[in-house]
Design an enzyme around this catalytic site. Structure first.
Site, PDB file in Angstrom:
ATOM      1  N   HIS A 177      -1.585  -4.322  -9.775  1.00 59.51           N
ATOM      2  CA  HIS A 177      -0.558  -5.358  -9.668  1.00 59.51           C
ATOM      3  C   HIS A 177       0.800  -4.694  -9.564  1.00 59.51           C
ATOM      4  CE1 HIS A 177       1.862  -8.909 -10.578  1.00 59.51           C
ATOM      5  NE2 HIS A 177       0.796  -9.600 -10.165  1.00 59.51           N
ATOM      6  N   ASP A 235      -6.845 -12.197  -9.531  1.00 63.61           N
ATOM      7  CA  ASP A 235      -7.596 -12.594  -8.332  1.00 63.61           C
ATOM      8  C   ASP A 235      -9.049 -12.150  -8.384  1.00 63.61           C
ATOM      9  OD1 ASP A 235      -5.465 -13.810  -6.722  1.00 63.61           O
ATOM     10  OD2 ASP A 235      -4.577 -11.849  -6.973  1.00 63.61           O
TER      11      ASP A 235
HETATM   12  C1  LIG Z   1      -1.238  -5.217  -5.868  1.00 64.43           C
HETATM   13  C2  LIG Z   1      -0.814  -3.896  -5.219  1.00 64.43           C
HETATM   14  C3  LIG Z   1      -0.232  -4.194  -3.824  1.00 64.43           C
HETATM   15  C4  LIG Z   1       0.245  -3.246  -6.097  1.00 64.43           C
HETATM   16  O1  LIG Z   1       0.595  -2.083  -5.502  1.00 64.43           O
HETATM   17  P1  LIG Z   1       1.711  -1.096  -6.090  1.00 64.43           P
HETATM   18  O2  LIG Z   1       2.123  -1.499  -7.434  1.00 64.43           O
HETATM   19  O3  LIG Z   1       2.777  -1.024  -5.061  1.00 64.43           O
HETATM   20  O4  LIG Z   1       0.945   0.236  -6.234  1.00 64.43           O
HETATM   21  P2  LIG Z   1       1.127   1.442  -5.284  1.00 64.43           P
HETATM   22  O5  LIG Z   1       0.822   1.042  -3.881  1.00 64.43           O
HETATM   23  O6  LIG Z   1       2.440   2.088  -5.573  1.00 64.43           O
HETATM   24  O7  LIG Z   1      -0.024   2.386  -5.776  1.00 64.43           O
HETATM   25  C5  LIG Z   1       0.051   3.326  -6.842  1.00 64.43           C
HETATM   26  C6  LIG Z   1      -1.171   4.229  -6.731  1.00 64.43           C
HETATM   27  O8  LIG Z   1      -2.353   3.472  -7.014  1.00 64.43           O
HETATM   28  C7  LIG Z   1      -3.193   3.402  -5.861  1.00 64.43           C
HETATM   29  N1  LIG Z   1      -3.676   2.026  -5.782  1.00 64.43           N
HETATM   30  C8  LIG Z   1      -2.971   0.889  -6.049  1.00 64.43           C
HETATM   31  N2  LIG Z   1      -3.760  -0.194  -5.932  1.00 64.43           N
HETATM   32  C9  LIG Z   1      -4.975   0.280  -5.578  1.00 64.43           C
HETATM   33  C10 LIG Z   1      -6.198  -0.359  -5.316  1.00 64.43           C
HETATM   34  N3  LIG Z   1      -6.320  -1.691  -5.405  1.00 64.43           N
HETATM   35  N4  LIG Z   1      -7.256   0.392  -4.986  1.00 64.43           N
HETATM   36  C11 LIG Z   1      -7.120   1.728  -4.900  1.00 64.43           C
HETATM   37  N5  LIG Z   1      -5.986   2.399  -5.144  1.00 64.43           N
HETATM   38  C12 LIG Z   1      -4.923   1.678  -5.479  1.00 64.43           C
HETATM   39  C13 LIG Z   1      -2.338   3.795  -4.685  1.00 64.43           C
HETATM   40  O9  LIG Z   1      -3.125   4.371  -3.670  1.00 64.43           O
HETATM   41  C14 LIG Z   1      -1.412   4.797  -5.331  1.00 64.43           C
HETATM   42  O10 LIG Z   1      -2.094   6.024  -5.477  1.00 64.43           O
HETATM   43  P3  LIG Z   1      -1.312   7.436  -5.337  1.00 64.43           P
HETATM   44  O11 LIG Z   1      -0.307   7.434  -6.457  1.00 64.43           O
HETATM   45  O12 LIG Z   1      -2.361   8.463  -5.468  1.00 64.43           O
HETATM   46  O13 LIG Z   1      -0.676   7.408  -3.972  1.00 64.43           O
HETATM   47  C15 LIG Z   1      -2.046  -2.973  -5.083  1.00 64.43           C
HETATM   48  O14 LIG Z   1      -2.510  -2.613  -6.355  1.00 64.43           O
HETATM   49  C16 LIG Z   1      -3.163  -3.536  -4.222  1.00 64.43           C
HETATM   50  O15 LIG Z   1      -3.131  -3.410  -3.001  1.00 64.43           O
HETATM   51  N6  LIG Z   1      -4.194  -4.162  -4.866  1.00 64.43           N
HETATM   52  C17 LIG Z   1      -5.292  -4.745  -4.152  1.00 64.43           C
HETATM   53  C18 LIG Z   1      -4.942  -6.094  -3.577  1.00 64.43           C
HETATM   54  C19 LIG Z   1      -4.828  -7.170  -4.626  1.00 64.43           C
HETATM   55  O16 LIG Z   1      -5.686  -7.339  -5.478  1.00 64.43           O
HETATM   56  N7  LIG Z   1      -3.734  -7.923  -4.555  1.00 64.43           N
HETATM   57  C20 LIG Z   1      -3.484  -9.029  -5.449  1.00 64.43           C
HETATM   58  C21 LIG Z   1      -2.437  -8.703  -6.451  1.00 64.43           C
HETATM   59  S1  LIG Z   1      -2.170 -10.049  -7.561  1.00 64.43           S
END
Ligand SMILES: CC(C)(COP(=O)(O)OP(=O)(O)OC[C@H]1O[C@@H](n2cnc3c(N)ncnc32)[C@H](O)[C@@H]1OP(=O)(O)O)[C@@H](O)C(=O)NCCC(=O)NCCS
Length: 301
Positions: A177, A235
């Site tokens: 998240h 979710d």
């Molecule tokens: C929700 C989300 C966009 C948040 O992203 P964020 O806070 O910007 O996290 P980041 O993109 O900065 O990721 C941080 C690290 O975790 C990893 N990561 C984050 N979410 C991940 C996931 N769902 N699966 C695998 N790796 C993930 C990234 O690759 C990154 O790794 P690194 O540091 O080695 O490069 C992301 O976690 C995601 O795409 N989740 C899946 C989709 C989802 O469930 N969305 C609904 C949210 S309510």
């Protein structure tokens, strides 16, 4: 497409209700707010009934909001549908936990459209349109699709390898998240609810739910996810609960809209009632070219 029906019909309510549209009057704002919260679940349930070719079920005023919604979704004329209290409570929690969440894209949209003085039905319809996009309202559906593509418990290790592979763009849907870097408090509640619903319906042996449980266990013990503070989010569980309740994925975003209508309407009212309110009008900074030579049409490639 229930989402198309919901988006269009909610906007059209402003042509159906001729009273209550003077938003400078507190009573009119109140009437529209109540109507929206009351009518959206009916429209949502009827959009579903229409999509599967079943007759509409009228609302029952004796029932609670969630009981009534389940009843309109699943009852059929001629068959006495008893609302299971465990399932009604699960629906209640899903709706409550999705009711409002600060300035997400759809709520900002409702405020932006509302700032022009547009009628509340048009504002909520705009919010529904914003929610329709897969980047906003589609995450629980994506999580369920991911489980379907993993297929069985045996598929988990190779799927997680892809997720961890820096060269692949595969993500574990329903995990992580942007804001909550420790367990999402809403997810904790839905996790317990999910287990309650599964045991109430005797679905422990459902292959998809079994796979989800195993994936949750493996991922929450895996260093990749633990070190990045990636936990199952709301979710992940809401998709599983809705699936267990027998709600098709085409209805997931519609359900989200039913829940979020309460937040949208409250935020709209709060904004309209703020005397300092002004039209939302972001400025634009031009960062393009300053001067370009004119090229005649015949010389353009
Ligand atoms: C929700 C989300 C966009 C948040 O992203 P964020 O806070 O910007 O996290 P980041 O993109 O900065 O990721 C941080 C690290 O975790 C990893 N990561 C984050 N979410 C991940 C996931 N769902 N699966 C695998 N790796 C993930 C990234 O690759 C990154 O790794 P690194 O540091 O080695 O490069 C992301 O976690 C995601 O795409 N989740 C899946 C989709 C989802 O469930 N969305 C609904 C949210 S309510």
């Amino acid at each position: 497409r229930p989402m198309a029906i919901l988006c269009g019909t909610v906007g059209a309510l402003s042509a159906f209700y001729h009273d209550g549209l003077d938003i400078s009057q507190a009573e009119d704002r109140d009437l529209s707010a109540r109507r929206l919260i009351a009518k959206v679940p009916t429209i949502a349930a009827w959009a579903y009934k229409y999509s599967i070719g079943e007759p509409f079920i009228y609302p029952d005023e004796e029932m609670s909001f969630s009981e009534n919604f389940l009843h309109m979704l699943f009852a059929r004329p001629g068959n006495h549908y008893r609302v299971n209290p465990v399932l009604a409570r699960a629906m209640d929690r899903i709706l409550l936990l999705h009711a409002d969440h600060e300035q997400n894209a759809s709520t900002t949209t409702v405020r932006l459209v509302g700032s022009t003085g547009a009628n509340p039905y048009a504002c909520i319809s705009a919010g529904i349109a914003a929610l329709w996009g897969p980047a906003h309202g589609g995450a629980n559906e994506a999580a369920l699709n991911m489980l379907q593509s993993i297929g069985t418990r045996e598929g988990i290790p190779s799927f997680l390898e892809q997720v961890k592979d820096k060269n692949s763009s595969v993500r574990l849907m329903g995990f992580g998240h942007r804001v909550y870097k420790n367990f999402d408090p809403r997810a904790k509640i839905l996790q317990a609810t999910c287990h309650e619903v599964i045991s109430e319906l005797g679905l422990e042996r459902d292959p998809l739910l079994d796979l989800a449980k195993e994936l949750e266990r493996v991922a929450t013990e895996d260093d990749y996810f633990v070190s990045r503070k990636l936990y199952p989010n709301v979710d992940f569980y809401s998709g599983l609960i809705l699936k267990a309740l027998g709600i098709p994925t085409s209805m997931f975003t519609v359900l989200f809209a039913v829940a979020r209508t309460v937040g949208w309407v409250s935020q709209w009212k709060e904004m309209i009632e703020d005397p300092a309110g002004r039209i939302t009008r972001p400025r634009q900074l031009y960062v393009g070219e300053t001067k370009r030579e004119f090229v005649s049409m015949s010389d353009r490639g």
